[in-house]
Design an enzyme around this catalytic site. Structure first.
Site, PDB file in Angstrom:
ATOM      1  N   ASP A   1       7.940 -14.137 -48.495  1.00  0.00           N
ATOM      2  CA  ASP A   1       7.631 -13.882 -47.086  1.00  0.00           C
ATOM      3  C   ASP A   1       7.667 -12.363 -46.842  1.00  0.00           C
ATOM      4  OD1 ASP A   1       7.416 -14.122 -44.205  1.00  0.00           O
ATOM      5  OD2 ASP A   1       8.153 -16.161 -44.381  1.00  0.00           O
TER       6      ASP A   1
ATOM      7  N   HIS B   1       4.658 -11.024 -47.774  1.00  0.00           N
ATOM      8  CA  HIS B   1       3.803 -10.890 -46.595  1.00  0.00           C
ATOM      9  C   HIS B   1       3.821  -9.482 -46.025  1.00  0.00           C
ATOM     10  CE1 HIS B   1       4.106 -15.551 -45.798  1.00  0.00           C
ATOM     11  NE2 HIS B   1       3.667 -15.255 -46.998  1.00  0.00           N
TER      12      HIS B   1
END
Ligand SMILES: *[C@@H]1O[C@H](CO)[C@@H](O)[C@H](O)[C@H]1NC(C)=O
Ligand SMILES: *[C@@H]1O[C@H](CO)[C@@H](O)[C@H](O)[C@H]1NC(C)=O
Ligand SMILES: *[C@@H]1O[C@H](CO)[C@@H](O)[C@H](O)[C@H]1NC(C)=O
Length: 409
Positions: A233, A256
């Site tokens: 993430d 991310h």
């Protein structure tokens, strides 16, 4: 049980007044608390949490010393159940020197009561340093299999805990450690002032859900630098209430990217004075991103991204004021977080997507003073055309490739 070595460090401090010679002598006393002296086995099987708690109590409550050093020795693996180290402590400085490895429990039922949200937490400890060459392993795989979608309450069987949490720890220093496989976020820093995080390695598989590297919330004067973060993430996420945050020298990916937000979910959020520079972002799903929910209020301003190298990034530059990851029950509202004074300067590299810039601002509260300068992004596929888009964004772009003419004055 307590093996304490007391020694004095004498050092001279010269005053700034320019006078020569000795102006002050400071005597500092240090006491060492080795967890194995409190019964920790370090065999990777015995629950060493009670021993760590005893070492913590002794170190934190020690009288008449300037610093306590809790030592987690090398070449051993300590199994810890969820545990909270709580201050305030008597010594001005508390060091946790992690040379060995720390591992989490491998069954979910070890989490209960108020520990449900976190594995290792430190709260209300000023002058805390956690450092060393050891490794902290959150045993994430047991949590990743049935990961939650959205944010269910702690205690829901799929609500994974944060591995390491610092709450109200002013003067926090965190450096050198390797953090792997957290159940959810690896490191959360919340309500802390004056923080330096450096030389960390944070590693989890690209496919592991919600395993952010570092989350910063409600904190001020935070410096995160010279670290390698590759997870499933956000590498680093800055959320509401944070200001004066400097991020530099990060190698981010997979994951991310570096993200501000998502802001405004619970109402008002304020974020300001954020600088991200000299970072490399590699093979991530997003690069540099500011995201906010519809319906929020407050603002995010004075945010700069400078000297960033992109390598095969999907969604390199993104402002998303319509954030709603599940695309279900999304709030539709005309109110929004106000975004202003946001610059992207010297952002260079490649993208694995054709749409390399997407500034998607709220219709009612437009983004203002957005600056793009020296932004050069090309496709990883040689010769392939890339483009940028924007709506309701005001500002100026110069030296940008692909050409970017959608900003309003
Ligand atoms: C940029 O970051 C790298 C680490 O990724 C570091 O080695 C280098 O010194 C930094 N350069 C500057 C100018 O800060
Ligand atoms: C913007 O933020 C930077 C730190 O990132 C700070 O040095 C500067 O003073 C801020 N500018 C304003 C106008 O607040
Ligand atoms: C840009 O991002 C917004 C918000 O996520 C999205 O709705 C929109 O489709 C994107 N624009 C393009 C051209 O893909």
């Amino acid at each position: 049980m307590l093996v304490s070595i007391l020694f004095l460090l004498a050092y001279m401090l010269l005053t700034a007044s320019g006078s020569k010679g000795l102006s002050r002598i400071s005597l500092e006393s240090t006491t060492i608390f080795d967890v194995t002296k409190y019964g920790a086995k370090g065999d990777g099987k015995t629950d060493d949490s009670p021993a760590f708690m005893m070492a913590w109590m002794a170190a934190c409550q020690a009288q008449q010393i300037d610093r306590s050093i809790i030592v987690v020795p090398a070449k051993k693996t300590f199994l810890l159940k969820p545990i909270s180290f709580i201050g305030p402590c008597n010594p001005t400085h508390v060091y946790v020197q992690v040379s060995g490895n720390i591992v989490g429990p491998n069954k979910k039922t070890d989490w209960s009561g108020y520990h449900l949200d976190t594995w290792l937490s430190f709260s209300m400890v000023s002058g805390l340093t956690v450092s060393g060459s050891g490794q902290i392993d959150g045993q994430g795989p047991i949590w990743w299999q049935n990961a939650c979608i959205g944010s269910p309450a702690p205690g829901t069987s799929c609500h994974a805990p944060v591995a390491l949490m610092f709450k109200r720890c002013n003067g926090l220093r965190l450096n050198g450690l390797t953090h792997v496989n957290s159940p959810r976020v690896h490191i959360t820093i919340t309500a802390c002032n004056n923080v330096i995080v450096s030389n960390l390695r944070i590693i989890a598989p690209e496919t592991s859900p919600n395993t952010d590297g570092i989350n910063v919330a409600s904190s001020t004067n935070v410096n995160i630098r010279d670290s390698i973060i590759g997870t499933g993430d956000d590498c680093i996420a800055i959320s509401g209430g944070s200001s004066n945050v400097e991020i530099s020298g990060i190698l981010c990916g997979p994951g991310h990217g570096i993200s501000i937000g998502a802001l405004g979910k619970g109402g008002a959020d304020v974020v300001e004075n954020i600088q991200v520079q000299n970072c490399t972002i590699r093979k991530t799903l997003a690069g540099l991103r500011i995201k906010s929910w519809q319906g929020g209020s407050g603002y995010a301003r004075n945010i700069s991204f400078k000297a960033i190298k992109l390598d095969a990034v999907y969604n390199p530059i993104m402002i998303d004021q319509y954030y709603c990851p599940t695309q279900k029950d999304c709030i539709i509202s005309t109110s929004a977080i106000k975004l202003s004074d946001i610059s992207f300067i010297g952002i260079v590299g490649t993208s694995s997507m054709d749409k390399v810039i997407n500034l998607s601002c709220s219709e009612s509260v437009a983004c203002t003073n957005i600056v793009l300068d020296s932004v050069y992004i090309s496709s990883i596929t040689p010769g392939r055309k890339v483009y940028g888009t924007c709506i309701n964004a005001h500002g100026r772009a110069s030296h940008v490739k692909p050409s970017f003419n959608c900003l309003k004055p």
